[in-house]
Design a protein around this motif. Structure first.
Motif, PDB file in Angstrom:
ATOM      1  N   VAL A  72       0.849  -1.198   0.000  1.00 46.54           N
ATOM      2  CA  VAL A  72       0.000   0.000   0.000  1.00 46.54           C
ATOM      3  C   VAL A  72       0.882   1.246   0.000  1.00 46.54           C
ATOM      4  CG1 VAL A  72      -1.787   1.298   1.231  1.00 46.54           C
ATOM      5  CG2 VAL A  72      -1.812  -1.216   1.265  1.00 46.54           C
ATOM      6  N   GLY A  95      -2.516  -1.345  -3.090  1.00 49.67           N
ATOM      7  CA  GLY A  95      -3.554  -0.421  -2.642  1.00 49.67           C
ATOM      8  C   GLY A  95      -2.995   0.982  -2.553  1.00 49.67           C
ATOM      9  N   LEU A 122     -10.079  -0.073   1.766  1.00 47.55           N
ATOM     10  CA  LEU A 122      -9.110  -1.155   1.565  1.00 47.55           C
ATOM     11  C   LEU A 122      -9.570  -2.454   2.219  1.00 47.55           C
ATOM     12  CD1 LEU A 122      -5.572   0.423   2.175  1.00 47.55           C
ATOM     13  CD2 LEU A 122      -6.543  -0.310   0.000  1.00 47.55           C
ATOM     14  N   ALA A 125     -12.009  -4.196  -0.163  1.00 45.93           N
ATOM     15  CA  ALA A 125     -11.758  -4.003  -1.595  1.00 45.93           C
ATOM     16  C   ALA A 125     -11.583  -5.340  -2.324  1.00 45.93           C
ATOM     17  CB  ALA A 125     -10.504  -3.150  -1.784  1.00 45.93           C
ATOM     18  N   LEU A 307      -6.264  -2.625  -5.759  1.00 44.65           N
ATOM     19  CA  LEU A 307      -7.414  -2.775  -4.858  1.00 44.65           C
ATOM     20  C   LEU A 307      -8.387  -1.634  -5.127  1.00 44.65           C
ATOM     21  CD1 LEU A 307      -5.357  -4.639  -3.346  1.00 44.65           C
ATOM     22  CD2 LEU A 307      -6.511  -3.930  -1.241  1.00 44.65           C
TER      23      LEU A 307
END
Length: 313
Positions: A72, A95, A122, A125, A307
């Motif tokens: 992420v 993400g 998230l 997702a 995501l």
């Protein structure tokens, strides 16, 4: 094709420090509190020195792959690009928690702009493969360019270091750069059986229709298909003409000037006859690079496992 995630997949988050300590602490707290309350495993790495971003992204991408996790990025488009590059290289899900000024990538994919909302998104997702662009092997999520635009970014960073980071400084810096003498590029573009020769102050390649729409360029290339990038090249104009282009772009009406060429493509080779020079400065999602010529642009379909917020209903 969408892909569901294990509900307990750990998150490996690379957070770029904001413009101030208080802002950074607030962002970090919002992420940690939301994920802790949800009982989700996560590892958060704060980037305070931009030179360590690539190293941290590489390490966390490797950990995400090893432990069945998700990489992420939390930051602006440049940070998101750097971390996404490692997600693509390692093949792990990615993400984004957009925290930049324009957030074209996040807004295009429906990612909430409020940080807490983006973190919540998230948690539920799904993975959707999305298109990215590439120039000489460097990926971009939003755009890449050569010519005047990289020069503008370079001058803007120098002026911000000297006068401070503000939109007013950025605006004055842009005006200064545009009014200075600049080289017009002589380019030969080869794309899918078509050769185009043109002179232009800058060549801009976009992978983000929202950005094209906001400056009023989408209608210049309405036939750009899924799986294509968009090439944009202003015609050579004087200083007042460049100011006019900027003004029309700010109003979302750049196409009205009639001074811009735009078209879609999947692969394109750009030859730059710079009188023996073999390298050229480029801006790739806001990052300044020096690339060897000729330039090879390519649309890479479904290469990033992104995501996306789950749609209601």
């Amino acid at each position: 094709m969408t892909e569901n995630l294990p509900a307990d997949a750990p998150l490996y988050i690379v957070l770029n420090a904001g413009s101030g300590a208080a802002e950074t602490a607030e962002r970090r707290a919002a992420i940690e509190q939301t994920l802790t309350a949800a009982g989700r495993r996560f590892h958060l790495h704060l980037i305070e020195d931009a030179s360590t971003l690539d190293e941290a992204a590489t390490a966390h991408a490797g950990a995400a792959c090893k432990h069945g996790g998700i990489l992420v990025a939390a930051g602006g488009d440049g940070t998101i690009n750097a971390v996404a590059r490692q997600a693509v290289a390692h093949g792990c899900p990615f993400g984004a928690l957009p925290q930049g000024t324009f957030n074209y990538f996040g807004r295009t994919h429906g990612i909430p702009e409020e940080l807490a909302d983006a973190v919540h998104a998230l948690l539920t997702a799904t993975i959707q493969p999305v298109q990215i662009g590439s120039v000489n092997g460097h990926i971009f999520l939003v755009n890449a360019s050569i010519g005047l635009y990289p020069k503008l970014l370079e001058e803007r960073e120098q002026d911000k270091r000297q006068f401070g980071r503000s939109r007013f400084v950025a605006l004055l810096s842009a005006l200064k750069t545009i009014l200075m003498p600049h080289r017009r590029l002589r380019l030969t573009l080869e794309t899918e059986g078509r050769t185009l020769r043109l002179r232009t102050p800058t060549l801009f390649v976009g992978n983000n229709r929202l950005q094209m729409e906001q400056v009023g360029l989408a209608e210049l290339a309405p036939d750009v298909a899924e799986g294509e990038l968009t090439a944009v090249a202003p015609k050579p104009v004087g200083r007042l003409g460049m100011l006019g282009l900027l003004f029309h772009g700010a109003l979302g009406r750049m196409a009205d000037t009639g001074d811009v060429t735009a078209f879609g493509f999947r692969r394109m080779t750009v030859h730059t006859p710079f009188y023996g020079r073999k390298r050229v400065k480029a801006a790739v999602d806001g990052e300044l690079l020096t690339l060897s010529t000729p330039l090879q642009f390519e649309a890479l379909e479904g290469r990033l496992r992104l995501l996306l917020p789950r749609r209601e209903g």
